[in-house]
Design a protein around this motif. Structure first.
Motif, mmCIF file in Angstrom:
data_model
loop_
_atom_site.group_PDB
_atom_site.id
_atom_site.type_symbol
_atom_site.label_atom_id
_atom_site.label_comp_id
_atom_site.label_asym_id
_atom_site.label_seq_id
_atom_site.Cartn_x
_atom_site.Cartn_y
_atom_site.Cartn_z
ATOM 1 N N PRO A 40 -3.506 -2.703 -9.595
ATOM 2 C CA PRO A 40 -2.283 -2.249 -8.437
ATOM 3 C C PRO A 40 -1.938 -3.659 -8.088
ATOM 4 C CG PRO A 40 -4.716 -1.798 -7.689
ATOM 5 C CD PRO A 40 -4.878 -2.167 -9.156
ATOM 6 N N ARG A 41 -0.956 -3.623 -7.073
ATOM 7 C CA ARG A 41 0.082 -4.916 -6.728
ATOM 8 C C ARG A 41 -0.810 -5.772 -6.038
ATOM 9 N NH1 ARG A 41 5.429 -3.911 -7.871
ATOM 10 N NH2 ARG A 41 5.811 -1.821 -8.879
ATOM 11 N N THR A 42 -1.578 -5.286 -4.876
ATOM 12 C CA THR A 42 -2.098 -6.157 -3.869
ATOM 13 C C THR A 42 -3.264 -6.835 -4.600
ATOM 14 O OG1 THR A 42 -1.614 -4.596 -2.089
ATOM 15 C CG2 THR A 42 -3.194 -6.677 -1.674
ATOM 16 N N MET A 43 -4.058 -6.370 -5.654
ATOM 17 C CA MET A 43 -5.090 -6.778 -6.430
ATOM 18 C C MET A 43 -4.575 -7.886 -7.312
ATOM 19 S SD MET A 43 -7.579 -4.821 -8.825
ATOM 20 C CE MET A 43 -8.954 -5.792 -9.712
ATOM 21 N N ARG A 44 -3.081 -7.614 -7.898
ATOM 22 C CA ARG A 44 -2.667 -8.744 -8.554
ATOM 23 C C ARG A 44 -2.089 -9.825 -7.947
ATOM 24 N NH1 ARG A 44 -3.098 -8.919 -13.811
ATOM 25 N NH2 ARG A 44 -2.161 -6.949 -14.284
ATOM 26 N N ALA A 45 -1.464 -9.376 -6.860
ATOM 27 C CA ALA A 45 -1.085 -10.698 -5.906
ATOM 28 C C ALA A 45 -2.034 -11.617 -5.421
ATOM 29 C CB ALA A 45 -0.210 -10.092 -4.613
ATOM 30 N N VAL A 51 -11.523 -5.961 10.360
ATOM 31 C CA VAL A 51 -11.997 -5.587 8.972
ATOM 32 C C VAL A 51 -10.994 -4.480 8.376
ATOM 33 C CG1 VAL A 51 -13.851 -4.482 7.790
ATOM 34 C CG2 VAL A 51 -14.368 -6.027 9.581
ATOM 35 N N VAL A 52 -10.445 -4.874 7.267
ATOM 36 C CA VAL A 52 -9.576 -3.780 6.625
ATOM 37 C C VAL A 52 -10.185 -3.550 5.072
ATOM 38 C CG1 VAL A 52 -7.296 -3.601 5.918
ATOM 39 C CG2 VAL A 52 -7.548 -4.866 7.988
ATOM 40 N N GLY A 53 -10.295 -2.341 4.682
ATOM 41 C CA GLY A 53 -10.798 -1.780 3.239
ATOM 42 C C GLY A 53 -9.392 -1.711 2.607
ATOM 43 N N LEU A 54 -9.653 -2.093 1.309
ATOM 44 C CA LEU A 54 -8.201 -1.855 0.429
ATOM 45 C C LEU A 54 -8.929 -1.108 -0.729
ATOM 46 C CD1 LEU A 54 -5.325 -2.565 -0.020
ATOM 47 C CD2 LEU A 54 -6.199 -4.706 -1.366
ATOM 48 N N HIS A 55 -8.458 0.094 -1.178
ATOM 49 C CA HIS A 55 -8.623 0.976 -2.349
ATOM 50 C C HIS A 55 -7.847 0.241 -3.615
ATOM 51 C CE1 HIS A 55 -9.947 4.842 -4.407
ATOM 52 N NE2 HIS A 55 -11.034 4.051 -4.384
ATOM 53 N N THR A 105 0.703 -1.163 -0.047
ATOM 54 C CA THR A 105 0.131 -0.199 -0.079
ATOM 55 C C THR A 105 0.796 1.190 -0.089
ATOM 56 O OG1 THR A 105 -0.012 -0.063 2.487
ATOM 57 C CG2 THR A 105 -2.026 -1.019 1.123
ATOM 58 N N THR A 106 0.286 2.466 -0.446
ATOM 59 C CA THR A 106 1.048 3.692 -0.369
ATOM 60 C C THR A 106 0.622 4.465 0.752
ATOM 61 O OG1 THR A 106 -0.676 4.437 -1.789
ATOM 62 C CG2 THR A 106 1.571 3.737 -2.823
ATOM 63 N N GLY A 111 -6.560 0.987 3.444
ATOM 64 C CA GLY A 111 -5.241 1.119 2.588
ATOM 65 C C GLY A 111 -5.353 1.497 1.208
ATOM 66 N N VAL A 112 -4.405 2.204 0.563
ATOM 67 C CA VAL A 112 -4.522 2.441 -0.831
ATOM 68 C C VAL A 112 -3.631 1.422 -1.425
ATOM 69 C CG1 VAL A 112 -4.087 3.931 -2.646
ATOM 70 C CG2 VAL A 112 -5.246 4.983 -0.644
ATOM 71 N N ASP A 113 -4.097 0.508 -2.340
ATOM 72 C CA ASP A 113 -3.378 -0.417 -3.188
ATOM 73 C C ASP A 113 -2.180 0.486 -3.806
ATOM 74 O OD1 ASP A 113 -2.441 -2.839 -3.977
ATOM 75 O OD2 ASP A 113 -4.165 -3.524 -5.019
ATOM 76 N N ALA A 114 -0.889 -0.320 -3.825
ATOM 77 C CA ALA A 114 0.035 0.231 -4.695
ATOM 78 C C ALA A 114 -0.062 0.144 -5.865
ATOM 79 C CB ALA A 114 1.414 -0.337 -3.877
ATOM 80 N N PRO A 115 0.156 1.269 -6.907
ATOM 81 C CA PRO A 115 0.006 1.294 -8.276
ATOM 82 C C PRO A 115 1.051 0.218 -8.788
ATOM 83 C CG PRO A 115 0.529 3.473 -7.497
ATOM 84 C CD PRO A 115 0.782 2.721 -6.431
ATOM 85 N N GLY A 116 0.441 -0.723 -10.012
ATOM 86 C CA GLY A 116 1.299 -1.702 -10.465
ATOM 87 C C GLY A 116 2.558 -1.068 -11.166
ATOM 88 N N PRO A 117 3.277 -2.140 -11.582
ATOM 89 C CA PRO A 117 4.576 -1.581 -12.475
ATOM 90 C C PRO A 117 4.043 -0.813 -13.806
ATOM 91 C CG PRO A 117 4.397 -4.037 -12.561
ATOM 92 C CD PRO A 117 3.391 -3.344 -11.367
#
Lengths: 187, 187, 187, 187
Positions: B109-114, B65-69, B11-12, B97-103
């Motif tokens: 974004p990175r977490t979504m990809r993982a 409970v954790v949110g991820l944008h 996250t960022t 948390g804000v998901d980190a942008p993909g490469p």
């Protein structure tokens, strides 16, 4: 009691229409103006879906549904590009204008100020002659909204046939102060 | 079948928490991770309210409970300032948390990809040992979600008392491909 | 605290089953007993639909959903023939027993009395060993009900594998007195 | 097209009114006649609540909401005593008449037959002059129902002031055959 004419709206840009929409250009049609903000929960959950259903159900009637993005808070989060994405994701098809920013130091945009709206959502009904007939702050009841639209549409039809509408009407209603808690209040 | 451990999220920045929240730091608690986008209708109407109700109803339980944008479209409309306003207006209280942008060149974004998420809303259940137990794309049924949380909480409690949890479990479930039409699909 | 065993129910007839259903015969399965009256608005609008959804969603699990028609008012309007028509029109498929009338002068039927139910709807959860684990008067929350069912099912599964269930449990819960206003109260 | 007058209803008894209600006696008022059965799921869940809301919202208008219990199936389960308990439990306050049984061998009661209703719920709108203006089988949309009521009320008001209503109207609408699946069909 004389009815006052609804003020022309002041906008900076439009979505879902090739040309800006003016109130003057809608003369002869009943107008439902729906003022909203894209980050207002009550607008998203109930106001906008209601406006969309009106647009669909009365598609064959002389009725225009017009959206107005009246941003009075979180300006940086609700710019035109954000609104464009929002309208796309929520599949809103009717024309939506962006209310013009207020003069220096006024967070309330100009049309919102001209109509003395208290916040969002606000639903405004304007008759076929351009007169302001109803203004509701908060989510409006489907049955009552339907009744008001039905009466305005019948009145418009009779007016056209006879050109003899009464100038005086009972009420027309100022803003209703109550709100069910899902509203965004401007003050 | 062995269960795989849920990947740590990347996250960022974070909202609603003084410190970044890490998955490792939640070991010992059941985790509901809710991945959403602020302009995703299904997230706003149903996914986020469900996550909020879980947070409230299980406030006394060892559950986080954790949110991820996870923004994968309309990036310009869903920046951190817009998200801040959104969380404020919708009264979301759990950490987000804000998901980190993909490469370069990857809109995902990175977490979504993982996690190989298919879109939003996605609900992920992680057990108290950090293992991925359930991942649902689309709005999850309240009764089924409740049953899964109840089982994971009981399991966690037994585990703590006996330190003898079975390593093997039936399933754990990869992403469910069905969606009721209110989802934003990533592909 | 020891858990008490749920009392066997006392009924005069059954619908949706070729044989009367007894609690003893359901040992080894988690039981959701839903007590209702066909003219109770909260039962019709929310309690029975919830029980039906549980029956459908957990169709593959060792769980039995059983209805109990506990008439304590308007007896003349809710006889067996009326109930038969009601179950048909509302498409209720799980077994429903008719609670046996109370002794002379008691309007409360026998099973309702034995469980000290306060009115309808009442949802009772009985574990796989026949112990009363939860009794809720009024409409029960889907998420919480799911969590309780999930925990009881997991417990039953572990029990079967290990025969080592704890005799003591946290609570088990007597009737919850609150009601959201849609209940029919017996007192 | 000429509009036909709505047939007078034929009933055996009434609830929620000291005197039987006749259509003739309601001349000068718009009438919403709601035909239902107490064991019809669509009536209970949606039709009757809608009729009740109309009665409440238009309490000050020259509008009468009248219920009609048109039993065409499960007669033994929906007798007058069952109906009395039902109206009490569901807090229905407007007058409700019991449709008179059909002649020997006809399960359809007389008023239902006279209006050629297809089942329940059926909503009938009758104008202030007693003419049948709309008949909808199935649950009617709130916005459309509101629009129709609003138009009929405005028309009635103009009529009274001018005594010059047009004898011909556009449509008036026969029964709408569609039903959302919650209806009880008579055939």
């Amino acid at each position: 009691m004389s009815l006052r004419f609804a003020p022309e709206w002041q906008t900076t840009r439009w979505f879902n229409t090739p040309e800006p929409v003016t109130l003057a250009g809608l003369r002869g049609r009943v107008v439902l103006l729906h003022a909203f903000q894209m980050l207002c929960p009550g607008c998203v959950a109930r106001g906008l879906p209601q406006a969309q259903r009106v647009a669909e159900l009365f598609a064959g009637a002389p009725l225009a549904v017009v959206g107005l993005h009246t941003v009075f808070e979180h300006h940086e989060a609700m710019g035109p590009e954000a609104l464009r994405a929002f309208l796309h994701e929520y599949r809103i098809r009717f024309p939506v204008g962006v209310d013009a920013p207020g003069p220096q130091g006024d967070p309330i945009p100009r049309t919102m100020r001209a109509y003395a709206m208290q916040g969002t959502p606000t639903t405004v009904l304007i008759d076929a002659r351009g007169r302001l007939r109803r203004q509701v702050f908060g989510v409006h009841d489907d049955l009552l909204l339907g009744a008001e639209l039905g009466a305005l549409l019948l009145e418009a039809e009779h007016s056209e046939q006879r050109s003899q509408i009464r100038e005086e009407e009972e009420g027309g209603g100022g803003p209703r102060p109550e709100c069910d808690g899902d509203c965004c209040s401007a003050s």
